[in-house]
Design a protein around this motif. Structure first.
Motif, PDB file in Angstrom:
ATOM      1  N   LEU A  36      -7.673   3.316  -1.841  1.00 20.91           N
ATOM      2  CA  LEU A  36      -7.765   1.857  -1.709  1.00 20.91           C
ATOM      3  C   LEU A  36      -6.385   1.209  -1.721  1.00 20.91           C
ATOM      4  CD1 LEU A  36     -10.854   1.030  -3.964  1.00 20.91           C
ATOM      5  CD2 LEU A  36     -10.685   0.760  -1.481  1.00 20.91           C
ATOM      6  N   VAL A  37      -5.512   1.693  -2.591  1.00 20.57           N
ATOM      7  CA  VAL A  37      -4.163   1.137  -2.656  1.00 20.57           C
ATOM      8  C   VAL A  37      -3.440   1.314  -1.321  1.00 20.57           C
ATOM      9  CG1 VAL A  37      -1.890   1.421  -3.716  1.00 20.57           C
ATOM     10  CG2 VAL A  37      -3.928   1.403  -5.151  1.00 20.57           C
ATOM     11  N   VAL A  38      -3.650   2.457  -0.684  1.00 20.43           N
ATOM     12  CA  VAL A  38      -2.984   2.735   0.592  1.00 20.43           C
ATOM     13  C   VAL A  38      -3.619   1.954   1.739  1.00 20.43           C
ATOM     14  CG1 VAL A  38      -2.494   4.539   2.303  1.00 20.43           C
ATOM     15  CG2 VAL A  38      -2.198   5.017  -0.121  1.00 20.43           C
ATOM     16  N   LEU A  39      -4.933   1.779   1.709  1.00 18.25           N
ATOM     17  CA  LEU A  39      -5.644   1.187   2.837  1.00 18.25           C
ATOM     18  C   LEU A  39      -5.710  -0.338   2.795  1.00 18.25           C
ATOM     19  CD1 LEU A  39      -8.601   3.727   3.146  1.00 18.25           C
ATOM     20  CD2 LEU A  39      -6.588   3.547   4.626  1.00 18.25           C
ATOM     21  N   VAL A  40      -5.718  -0.922   1.603  1.00 19.15           N
ATOM     22  CA  VAL A  40      -5.801  -2.383   1.490  1.00 19.15           C
ATOM     23  C   VAL A  40      -4.397  -2.960   1.637  1.00 19.15           C
ATOM     24  CG1 VAL A  40      -6.474  -4.316   0.033  1.00 19.15           C
ATOM     25  CG2 VAL A  40      -7.842  -2.210   0.024  1.00 19.15           C
ATOM     26  N   THR A  41      -4.134  -3.595   2.750  1.00 20.59           N
ATOM     27  CA  THR A  41      -2.774  -3.981   3.118  1.00 20.59           C
ATOM     28  C   THR A  41      -2.053  -4.851   2.084  1.00 20.59           C
ATOM     29  OG1 THR A  41      -3.249  -3.727   5.474  1.00 20.59           O
ATOM     30  CG2 THR A  41      -1.368  -5.114   4.888  1.00 20.59           C
ATOM     31  N   PRO A  42      -2.678  -5.904   1.525  1.00 15.86           N
ATOM     32  CA  PRO A  42      -1.940  -6.705   0.532  1.00 15.86           C
ATOM     33  C   PRO A  42      -1.494  -5.890  -0.681  1.00 15.86           C
ATOM     34  CG  PRO A  42      -3.873  -7.893   1.304  1.00 15.86           C
ATOM     35  CD  PRO A  42      -3.996  -6.493   1.822  1.00 15.86           C
ATOM     36  N   VAL A  43      -2.333  -4.952  -1.118  1.00 18.43           N
ATOM     37  CA  VAL A  43      -1.960  -4.093  -2.246  1.00 18.43           C
ATOM     38  C   VAL A  43      -0.887  -3.098  -1.805  1.00 18.43           C
ATOM     39  CG1 VAL A  43      -2.804  -2.477  -3.993  1.00 18.43           C
ATOM     40  CG2 VAL A  43      -4.279  -4.335  -3.188  1.00 18.43           C
ATOM     41  N   TRP A 176      -2.359  11.678  -5.907  1.00 22.39           N
ATOM     42  CA  TRP A 176      -3.122  11.262  -4.727  1.00 22.39           C
ATOM     43  C   TRP A 176      -2.379  10.180  -3.946  1.00 22.39           C
ATOM     44  CZ3 TRP A 176      -6.702  13.392  -2.002  1.00 22.39           C
ATOM     45  CH2 TRP A 176      -7.672  14.217  -2.577  1.00 22.39           C
ATOM     46  N   PHE A 177      -1.805   9.220  -4.670  1.00 20.92           N
ATOM     47  CA  PHE A 177      -1.117   8.122  -3.990  1.00 20.92           C
ATOM     48  C   PHE A 177       0.080   8.626  -3.190  1.00 20.92           C
ATOM     49  CE2 PHE A 177       2.326   4.933  -4.114  1.00 20.92           C
ATOM     50  CZ  PHE A 177       1.772   4.034  -3.210  1.00 20.92           C
ATOM     51  N   LEU A 178       0.869   9.531  -3.760  1.00 17.99           N
ATOM     52  CA  LEU A 178       2.009  10.078  -3.026  1.00 17.99           C
ATOM     53  C   LEU A 178       1.551  10.846  -1.790  1.00 17.99           C
ATOM     54  CD1 LEU A 178       4.173  11.310  -6.037  1.00 17.99           C
ATOM     55  CD2 LEU A 178       4.755   9.450  -4.465  1.00 17.99           C
ATOM     56  N   LEU A 179       0.470  11.599  -1.927  1.00 17.15           N
ATOM     57  CA  LEU A 179      -0.035  12.382  -0.794  1.00 17.15           C
ATOM     58  C   LEU A 179      -0.539  11.480   0.327  1.00 17.15           C
ATOM     59  CD1 LEU A 179      -2.012  15.111  -2.777  1.00 17.15           C
ATOM     60  CD2 LEU A 179       0.052  15.498  -1.418  1.00 17.15           C
ATOM     61  N   LEU A 180      -1.360  10.497  -0.028  1.00 14.75           N
ATOM     62  CA  LEU A 180      -1.933   9.608   0.984  1.00 14.75           C
ATOM     63  C   LEU A 180      -0.915   8.559   1.445  1.00 14.75           C
ATOM     64  CD1 LEU A 180      -5.458   9.037  -0.623  1.00 14.75           C
ATOM     65  CD2 LEU A 180      -4.811  10.698   1.139  1.00 14.75           C
TER      66      LEU A 180
END
Length: 238
Positions: A36-43, A176-180
């Protein structure tokens, strides 16, 4: 002196002691939050600063490993960055330094996933904190200083005060965040290049250094980052 030794011993014990792995619900929640952090542009616009730190840190690390002299790192509010190193303007060292940026976050994420999946999530957090401290010494602008300091302080709070179960969950999410998060900048890079807005990008620098077209370098960036995400994801999947 004894108190400092005790603190360092405590940190070493925390970092090198394997913690129980999270249950499937926590592991899947970590993956969902990172996605979600990667896909939701404002975040993503805020969180992307972490990827930029890893990107520029990778440039700096490889430059030093290749014998170049690191002259400083700048991080900007638009989540771009600049790493300056001194040495030969062509050759393997310059190519390796230019290549490291976009693949750096994915490779770091893969390493974090490997350690985290073996119970060393707390150790991953401490390693990242040490890396941020070293990176801080090379920052040459106020926004970069603020960005690294805030990230480091938040990470220190996690590693020092939170329960180990929370630390493991956060390490899982960070991995996960670093990978995605390593994949999206590659897509954004090519989108910018297609509009003629990234003429000084790493891919175009590598094209000038090697004669290999920039689009092929973007494809290689994509293959490496997606590969890291797939392998790392398999390690983290419950």
């Amino acid at each position: 002196m004894g108190a400092v030794t005790d603190v360092l011993t405590d940190i070493w014990h925390r970092a090198t002691t394997a913690a129980p792995l999270p249950d499937a619900r926590v592991a899947l929640t970590a993956a969902a939050v990172a996605a979600l952090v990667v896909l939701v542009t404002p975040v993503w616009r805020v969180a992307r600063n972490v990827i930029t730190i890893a990107h520029e840190g990778a440039h700096g690390l490889v430059a030093v490993l290749c014998g170049r002299r690191l002259a400083g790192i700048r991080l900007h509010s638009d989540t771009s960055g600049l790493t300056v190193s001194k040495g030969r303007t062509r050759g393997f060292g310059m190519v390796a330094t230019g290549f490291a940026g976009y693949v750096g976050p994915g490779v770091l994420g893969l390493g974090a996933a490997w350690l985290t999946s073996r119970g060393y999530g707390v150790g991953v957090l401490w390693l990242v904190l040490v890396a941020l401290t070293l990176l801080l010494l090379q920052i040459r602008n106020w926004y970069g200083l603020w960005s690294v300091l805030v990230t480091g302080v938040l990470l220190f709070v996690v590693t020092w005060w939170l329960d180990v179960r929370w630390q493991v969950a956060i390490a899982w999410t960070l991995s996960w965040f670093l990978l995605l998060g390593a994949v999206r900048p590659v897509v954004e890079l090519q989108a910018d290049r297609s509009r003629g807005r990234a003429r000084s990008s790493d891919a175009d620098l590598l094209a000038r250094l090697t004669g290999v077209p920039g689009i092929l370098w973007v494809i290689v960036f994509g293959l490496v980052t997606v590969g890291c995400a797939v392998v790392g994801g398999r390690l983290l999947w419950p």
